[in-house]
Design a protein around this motif. Structure first.
Motif, PDB file in Angstrom:
ATOM      1  N   ILE A 107      38.965  16.942  96.964  1.00 37.08           N
ATOM      2  CA  ILE A 107      40.139  17.343  96.785  1.00 37.08           C
ATOM      3  C   ILE A 107      40.669  18.772  96.948  1.00 37.08           C
ATOM      4  O   ILE A 107      41.624  18.954  97.813  1.00 37.08           O
ATOM      5  N   PHE A 108      39.718  19.648  96.613  1.00 34.90           N
ATOM      6  CA  PHE A 108      40.234  21.001  96.371  1.00 34.90           C
ATOM      7  C   PHE A 108      39.541  22.039  97.210  1.00 34.90           C
ATOM      8  O   PHE A 108      39.507  23.142  97.069  1.00 34.90           O
ATOM      9  N   MET A 109      38.824  21.336  98.355  1.00 33.82           N
ATOM     10  CA  MET A 109      38.023  22.190  99.126  1.00 33.82           C
ATOM     11  C   MET A 109      38.989  23.118  99.984  1.00 33.82           C
ATOM     12  O   MET A 109      38.622  24.109 100.828  1.00 33.82           O
ATOM     13  N   ASN A 110      40.309  22.670 100.167  1.00 34.36           N
ATOM     14  CA  ASN A 110      41.145  23.220 101.169  1.00 34.36           C
ATOM     15  C   ASN A 110      42.507  23.708 100.443  1.00 34.36           C
ATOM     16  O   ASN A 110      43.424  23.504 101.272  1.00 34.36           O
ATOM     17  N   VAL A 111      42.254  24.186  99.365  1.00 37.44           N
ATOM     18  CA  VAL A 111      43.692  24.465  98.555  1.00 37.44           C
ATOM     19  C   VAL A 111      43.475  26.019  98.197  1.00 37.44           C
ATOM     20  O   VAL A 111      42.396  26.561  98.515  1.00 37.44           O
ATOM     21  N   VAL A 112      44.714  26.680  98.047  1.00 43.57           N
ATOM     22  CA  VAL A 112      44.609  27.915  97.363  1.00 43.57           C
ATOM     23  C   VAL A 112      43.852  27.891  95.992  1.00 43.57           C
ATOM     24  O   VAL A 112      43.934  27.370  95.347  1.00 43.57           O
ATOM     25  N   PRO A 113      42.768  28.937  96.061  1.00 43.59           N
ATOM     26  CA  PRO A 113      42.152  28.983  94.696  1.00 43.59           C
ATOM     27  C   PRO A 113      42.999  29.067  93.572  1.00 43.59           C
ATOM     28  O   PRO A 113      44.104  29.970  93.398  1.00 43.59           O
ATOM     29  N   ASN A 114      42.666  28.558  92.532  1.00 41.08           N
ATOM     30  CA  ASN A 114      43.358  28.516  91.216  1.00 41.08           C
ATOM     31  C   ASN A 114      42.308  28.166  90.252  1.00 41.08           C
ATOM     32  O   ASN A 114      41.396  27.399  90.100  1.00 41.08           O
ATOM     33  N   LEU A 115      42.409  29.138  89.226  1.00 43.45           N
ATOM     34  CA  LEU A 115      41.403  29.070  87.915  1.00 43.45           C
ATOM     35  C   LEU A 115      41.435  27.696  87.227  1.00 43.45           C
ATOM     36  O   LEU A 115      40.282  27.197  86.948  1.00 43.45           O
ATOM     37  N   LEU A 116      42.717  27.205  87.027  1.00 48.78           N
ATOM     38  CA  LEU A 116      42.617  25.809  86.451  1.00 48.78           C
ATOM     39  C   LEU A 116      41.899  24.862  87.119  1.00 48.78           C
ATOM     40  O   LEU A 116      41.105  23.906  86.366  1.00 48.78           O
ATOM     41  N   ILE A 117      41.499  24.856  88.521  1.00 49.77           N
ATOM     42  CA  ILE A 117      40.703  23.622  89.103  1.00 49.77           C
ATOM     43  C   ILE A 117      39.336  23.949  88.682  1.00 49.77           C
ATOM     44  O   ILE A 117      38.750  22.924  88.719  1.00 49.77           O
ATOM     45  N   LEU A 118      38.842  25.070  88.443  1.00 47.35           N
ATOM     46  CA  LEU A 118      37.535  25.409  87.987  1.00 47.35           C
ATOM     47  C   LEU A 118      37.023  25.378  86.638  1.00 47.35           C
ATOM     48  O   LEU A 118      35.986  25.140  86.217  1.00 47.35           O
TER      49      LEU A 118
END
Length: 257
Positions: A107-118
């Motif tokens: 899902i998040f391979m093509n999004v703008v990086p966001n710390l909460l995702i990690l």
């Protein structure tokens, strides 16, 4: 007598580097999982503290490492001989927590990086890597790296709080993904796909923390609406939000005691 005493003292399993090599050979997938989880932790730290690396690259490497971890766990949980294109297999596949987090990475391979995702993948990787690190240290010897043992014990002591924090991050990330989609930081389909991820986590049979955290948030929100100092409009909005979330929640099978 001396020989007998020496033999009696050698009854335990061997320790040291030779024992570690034998352990790696006998447990290749488990050791690979440990290594990839350590990479996930290091990449997340590298994203937060980009001293010697590109933070954007570290973000996507952490997601890739999480995807590799999930794929290896699926390989352990579902043998290749049982893979098929049947409806029953797909239902079983989506019951696996590893499948949930494999799709999480996608899902998040093509999004703008966001710390909460990690945050969720970092916490899971930290917890499981710490647990297996004890196995590796036990293989090396009881007195090996006692400082590392102390740090690992601290992580395991906080395991419940770590799992609750990961569940809370999964939930809070949903409105964040909605905002990211509105501002063009991720695809318009990302919120819809992430909704399915949250429903899978809510219905998870092996990890009840997401479901329990939803329940705790609902109780907290209900209590907030009863406060006399809360404006009526805000209380009404909270009740409406609670009703919407409850309607969106998937049915959960009752586990037999």
């Amino acid at each position: 007598m001396a020989d007998q005493n020496q033999q009696a003292g050698d009854t335990g399993p061997p320790k040291g580097i030779p024992a570690l090599k034998a352990h790696i050979i006998a447990n290749k997938i488990d050791v690979a999982l440990w290594g990839v989880r350590v990479i996930t932790v290091l990449c997340t730290i590298g994203y937060v503290f980009p001293l010697f690396n590109n933070p954007v690259s570290a973000f996507y490497k952490a997601l890739l490492a999480n995807a590799a971890t999930s794929a290896l766990r699926l390989h352990q949980r579902i043998p290749a001989r049982e893979i098929s294109l049947s409806r029953d297999f797909m239902a079983r596949f989506f019951l696996e927590d590893s499948a949930h987090y494999l799709f999480y990475s996608l899902i998040f391979m093509n999004v703008v990086p966001n710390l909460l995702i990690l945050v969720p993948i970092f916490l899971f990787a930290l917890l499981h890597a710490a647990s297996y690190s004890l196995t590796i240290l036990d293989t090396l010897g009881q007195n090996s790296l006692w400082v590392a043992r102390l740090l690992i014990s601290l992580v395991e002591f906080q395991s419940r709080n770590i799992l609750r924090a990961a569940a809370l991050a999964e939930i809070v990330l949903f409105p964040v993904v909605l905002i990211m989609a509105l501002f063009g930081h991720c695809g318009l389909m990302s919120p819809f796909v992430y909704y399915y991820f949250v429903t899978w986590r809510y219905a998870s049979r092996r990890n009840p923390y997401t479901r329990n955290t939803f329940r705790e948030l609902r109780v907290a929100a209900d209590g907030l609406t009863q406060r006399p100092w809360v404006p009526a409009a805000l209380a009404s909005a909270l009740r409406s939000a609670i009703d919407i979330v409850c309607r969106m929640a998937p049915p959960v099978e009752q586990q037999q005691q």
